[in-house]
Write an enzyme that holds these catalytic residues in place. Structure first.
Site, PDB file in Angstrom:
ATOM      1  N   GLY A   1       0.886  -1.310  -0.051  1.00  0.00           N
ATOM      2  CA  GLY A   1       0.166   0.267   0.118  1.00  0.00           C
ATOM      3  C   GLY A   1       0.835   1.003   0.086  1.00  0.00           C
TER       4      GLY A   1
ATOM      5  CD  GLU B   1       6.982  -5.871  -1.551  1.00  0.00           C
ATOM      6  OE1 GLU B   1       7.234  -4.969  -3.088  1.00  0.00           O
ATOM      7  OE2 GLU B   1       7.584  -6.188  -1.540  1.00  0.00           O
ATOM      8  CG  LEU B   2       5.641   0.611   1.452  1.00  0.00           C
ATOM      9  CD1 LEU B   2       7.062   1.757   2.411  1.00  0.00           C
ATOM     10  CD2 LEU B   2       4.186   0.483   2.074  1.00  0.00           C
TER      11      LEU B   2
ATOM     12  CB  CYS C   1       3.690   0.153  -6.554  1.00  0.00           C
ATOM     13  SG  CYS C   1       4.106  -0.732  -7.331  1.00  0.00           S
TER      14      CYS C   1
HETATM   15  P1  NAD Z   1      -3.485   2.053   1.076  1.00  0.00           P
HETATM   16  O1  NAD Z   1      -2.253   2.237   2.187  1.00  0.00           O
HETATM   17  O2  NAD Z   1      -4.490   3.421   1.594  1.00  0.00           O
HETATM   18  O3  NAD Z   1      -4.496   0.773   1.601  1.00  0.00           O
HETATM   19  C1  NAD Z   1      -3.775  -0.486   1.250  1.00  0.00           C
HETATM   20  C2  NAD Z   1      -3.968  -0.920   2.627  1.00  0.00           C
HETATM   21  O4  NAD Z   1      -4.174  -0.402   3.618  1.00  0.00           O
HETATM   22  C3  NAD Z   1      -6.265  -1.426   2.208  1.00  0.00           C
HETATM   23  O5  NAD Z   1      -6.324  -2.295   2.222  1.00  0.00           O
HETATM   24  C4  NAD Z   1      -6.493  -0.723   3.397  1.00  0.00           C
HETATM   25  O6  NAD Z   1      -7.336  -0.934   4.019  1.00  0.00           O
HETATM   26  C5  NAD Z   1      -5.206  -0.770   5.011  1.00  0.00           C
HETATM   27  N1  NAD Z   1      -4.275   0.045   5.943  1.00  0.00           N
HETATM   28  C6  NAD Z   1      -5.304   1.341   6.218  1.00  0.00           C
HETATM   29  N2  NAD Z   1      -5.121   1.984   6.765  1.00  0.00           N
HETATM   30  C7  NAD Z   1      -4.619   1.094   7.555  1.00  0.00           C
HETATM   31  C8  NAD Z   1      -3.768   0.865   9.466  1.00  0.00           C
HETATM   32  N3  NAD Z   1      -4.091   1.691   9.834  1.00  0.00           N
HETATM   33  N4  NAD Z   1      -3.433  -0.304   9.196  1.00  0.00           N
HETATM   34  C9  NAD Z   1      -3.316  -1.439   8.427  1.00  0.00           C
HETATM   35  N5  NAD Z   1      -3.475  -1.456   7.535  1.00  0.00           N
HETATM   36  C10 NAD Z   1      -4.574  -0.466   7.106  1.00  0.00           C
HETATM   37  O7  NAD Z   1      -2.946   2.070  -0.354  1.00  0.00           O
HETATM   38  P2  NAD Z   1      -3.904   2.361  -1.798  1.00  0.00           P
HETATM   39  O8  NAD Z   1      -4.078   3.572  -1.872  1.00  0.00           O
HETATM   40  O9  NAD Z   1      -5.149   0.764  -1.414  1.00  0.00           O
HETATM   41  O10 NAD Z   1      -2.926   1.336  -2.938  1.00  0.00           O
HETATM   42  C11 NAD Z   1      -2.233   1.880  -3.380  1.00  0.00           C
HETATM   43  C12 NAD Z   1      -0.522   2.329  -2.745  1.00  0.00           C
HETATM   44  O11 NAD Z   1       0.306   1.537  -2.899  1.00  0.00           O
HETATM   45  C13 NAD Z   1       0.327   3.098  -3.785  1.00  0.00           C
HETATM   46  O12 NAD Z   1       0.464   3.627  -2.813  1.00  0.00           O
HETATM   47  C14 NAD Z   1       1.053   1.959  -4.126  1.00  0.00           C
HETATM   48  O13 NAD Z   1       2.339   2.507  -4.504  1.00  0.00           O
HETATM   49  C15 NAD Z   1       0.583   0.799  -3.294  1.00  0.00           C
HETATM   50  N6  NAD Z   1       1.347  -0.005  -4.025  1.00  0.00           N
HETATM   51  C16 NAD Z   1       3.161  -0.807  -4.133  1.00  0.00           C
HETATM   52  C17 NAD Z   1       3.116  -1.870  -4.852  1.00  0.00           C
HETATM   53  C18 NAD Z   1       4.411  -1.982  -4.353  1.00  0.00           C
HETATM   54  O14 NAD Z   1       4.364  -3.542  -4.861  1.00  0.00           O
HETATM   55  N7  NAD Z   1       5.753  -0.921  -4.059  1.00  0.00           N
HETATM   56  C19 NAD Z   1       2.037  -2.816  -5.122  1.00  0.00           C
HETATM   57  C20 NAD Z   1       0.161  -1.885  -5.275  1.00  0.00           C
HETATM   58  C21 NAD Z   1       0.720  -0.759  -4.716  1.00  0.00           C
END
Ligand code: NAD
Length: 482
Positions: A231, A251-252, A285
């Site tokens: 995320g 993975e960010l 990402c």
């Molecule tokens: P996000 O960080 O908003 O959410 C990701 C997940 O985390 C969701 O399931 C969300 O409900 C959960 N979450 C939110 N707050 C939390 C907390 N306090 N504790 C635990 N879990 C929590 O991300 P998003 O908008 O769903 O996805 C987009 C992001 O993900 C982008 O920044 C993208 O680059 C990244 N991403 C990274 C990769 C990688 O492989 N590096 C792959 C795909 C997406």
């Protein structure tokens, strides 16, 4: 429209407080399904169930795990079209993209099942330790960590769930999965494949709901041994701050650079960038975000890229022929529009695209971007590329490395020495020569440097991070040879 419950201890159950919510299409607002909204009390139940599941699964021989997982893979193959339809509706990605993604699920499960059957250890040459004789034997064994919490984002609702769940199960762990709030239906459909394949109760649990209270409860729980999170960097940092002593894979986010040198094949580079900057409406990402072009070829580069970007068919995700669908929400589309406007206000030039219609944005090219402006430095996560000029390879590499991130990078050049220098000096988890970073084979190690994360995915790497190495020493008594 289907109603879904939580998967806890092998049963489909309501949330403790009975809360439910709709899952809607980001393209037209249609209700796609509805799900239970889990809260900390449900996290508690799911982790308790996972501990019971782990007790059974850790004692299940690897060949039996392998057989169950390969059956789940076959079910995922059979149900790929159904899952693609669900995914396209809940996420807004085009059906063609959803089909490609859904079709990889079975393969990731099979790859993981194989890697889970390959948990070899080492033998230790203990007699090389001063004072130790031949009476001792030492070796390592690999064991599952226990309960793995998997938290996934919205942008690849099948792929990124599978890259966590499949390796975790293959290594003998139990899992509590919390999919993204916007895209729980694909994750539930995948979970059903494992249930129907005969996975013992409690080995896979799924709790749907928001991040904050539910996510925090899962992350803080001391019975959980591993968090596998994909995320945003913002949420990743928060998770790292509250997780305590447990294994962590993060993975960010990223702001992926692509370097195009003056000896590159411009046609090949622009064809690749017209895919890598816009697939999944740029919500990847490893999207190609910052295009760093040698100053001598910027005009030729833009002339070649523009018609290719204008040819991308954007629209109704479910319509045949649509290449790129909507963004995940109107709010996200508004955010991207505001970013493009801010870049233009501060001196950049909108070459094409950028028109917004609800949650859809026309693929955009923004040129003359200051490489240190927010439009280049921050993760855009939308269908636009930022083109900036570089004086030479060294300058281009400096710019590529100038953000907080380091996930994937692409370099276009026909010179091997330039390639080798770029490979060595670019700070990023994956480097592609003559393609953008938007390319992934599911077996390869995949993960970022710097603020893009900690750890690697890809079944072999993920299993290494989801297992503990135990060192075993057998102490015999010294003997004499007669
Ligand atoms: P996000 O960080 O908003 O959410 C990701 C997940 O985390 C969701 O399931 C969300 O409900 C959960 N979450 C939110 N707050 C939390 C907390 N306090 N504790 C635990 N879990 C929590 O991300 P998003 O908008 O769903 O996805 C987009 C992001 O993900 C982008 O920044 C993208 O680059 C990244 N991403 C990274 C990769 C990688 O492989 N590096 C792959 C795909 C997406």
């Amino acid at each position: 429209m289907e109603s879904h419950k939580l998967l806890i201890g092998g049963a489909w159950v309501d949330a403790v407080n009975g809360e439910r919510e709709d899952v809607t299409s980001p393209f037209n607002g249609d209700i796609v399904g509805d799900v239970a909204v889990a809260r900390p009390a449900d996290a508690e139940r799911a982790i308790t169930a996972a501990l019971s599941g782990f007790d059974v699964w850790r004692r299940t021989p690897a060949h039996v795990r392998f057989a169950i997982l390969t059956k789940a893979a076959a079910l995922a193959d059979e149900r790929a079209e159904e899952m693609a339809q669900i995914m396209s509706r809940e996420n807004g990605k085009s059906l063609v993209e959803a089909r490609g993604e859904a079709g990889r699920s079975g393969d990731i499960i099979r790859l993981s099942a194989f890697e889970g059957s390959q948990l070899y250890g080492d033998s230790l040459p203990l007699d090389a330790n001063k004072g130790t004789g031949l009476e001792k034997l030492g070796f390592t064994i690999h064991q599952p960590v226990g309960v793995v919490v998997a938290i996934s984002p919205f942008n690849y609702p099948a792929l990124l769930v599978m890259h966590k769940v499949a390796p975790a199960l293959a290594a003998g762990n139990a899992v509590v999965l919390k999919p993204a709030r916007a895209t729980p239906l694909t994750a539930l459909a995948l979970a059903k494949c494992f249930v129907d394949a005969g996975l013992p109760d409690g080995v896979l649990n799924v709790v749907t709901g928001g991040g904050s209270d539910l996510g925090d409860a899962l992350v803080r729980d001391t019975r959980v041994r591993k968090i596998s999170f994909t995320g945003s960097t913002r949420v990743g940092e928060h998770i790292a701050s509250i997780a305590g002593i447990k294994k962590l894979s993060l993975e960010l986010g990223a702001s992926g650079p692509v370097i195009v040198l003056d000896d590159a094949d411009i046609d090949a580079a622009t064809t690749s960038i017209a895919l890598g900057g816009y697939i999944n409406a740029g919500q990847v990402c490893i999207s190609a975000q910052r295009i760093i072009v040698h100053e001598k070829i910027v005009d030729d580069f833009l002339s070649a890229l523009t018609p290719k970007v204008q040819a991308i068919r954007v629209g109704d995700p479910l319509a045949e022929g649509t290449a790129v669908g909507s963004m995940i929400s109107r709010a996200e589309a508004d955010r991207v529009t505001a970013s493009i406007r801010a870049a233009v206000t501060s001196g950049a030039r909108l070459v094409t695209g950028g028109e917004q219609d609800g949650s859809i944005i026309q693929p955009a090219i923004v040129a003359d971007v200051d490489p240190f402006s927010p439009f280049a430095q921050d993760e855009l996560f939308g269908p636009a590329v930022a083109v900036s000029a570089a004086r030479n390879l060294e300058h281009a590499i400096d710019l590529a490395n100038s953000t907080a991130y380091g996930l994937g990078a692409g370099v276009f050049t026909n010179n091997m020495s330039n390639s080798i220098r770029a490979i060595r000096e670019i700070e990023s988890g994956v480097v592609h020569i003559n393609w953008t970073q938007l390319w992934r084979a599911d077996l390869m190690p995949y993960g970022g440097f710097k603020a893009s994360g900690i750890g690697k995915e890809g079944p072999r790497s993920a299993i290494a991070e989801m297992t503990e190495i135990k060192t075993v020493i057998l102490h015999g008594t010294p003997w004499t040879h007669s």
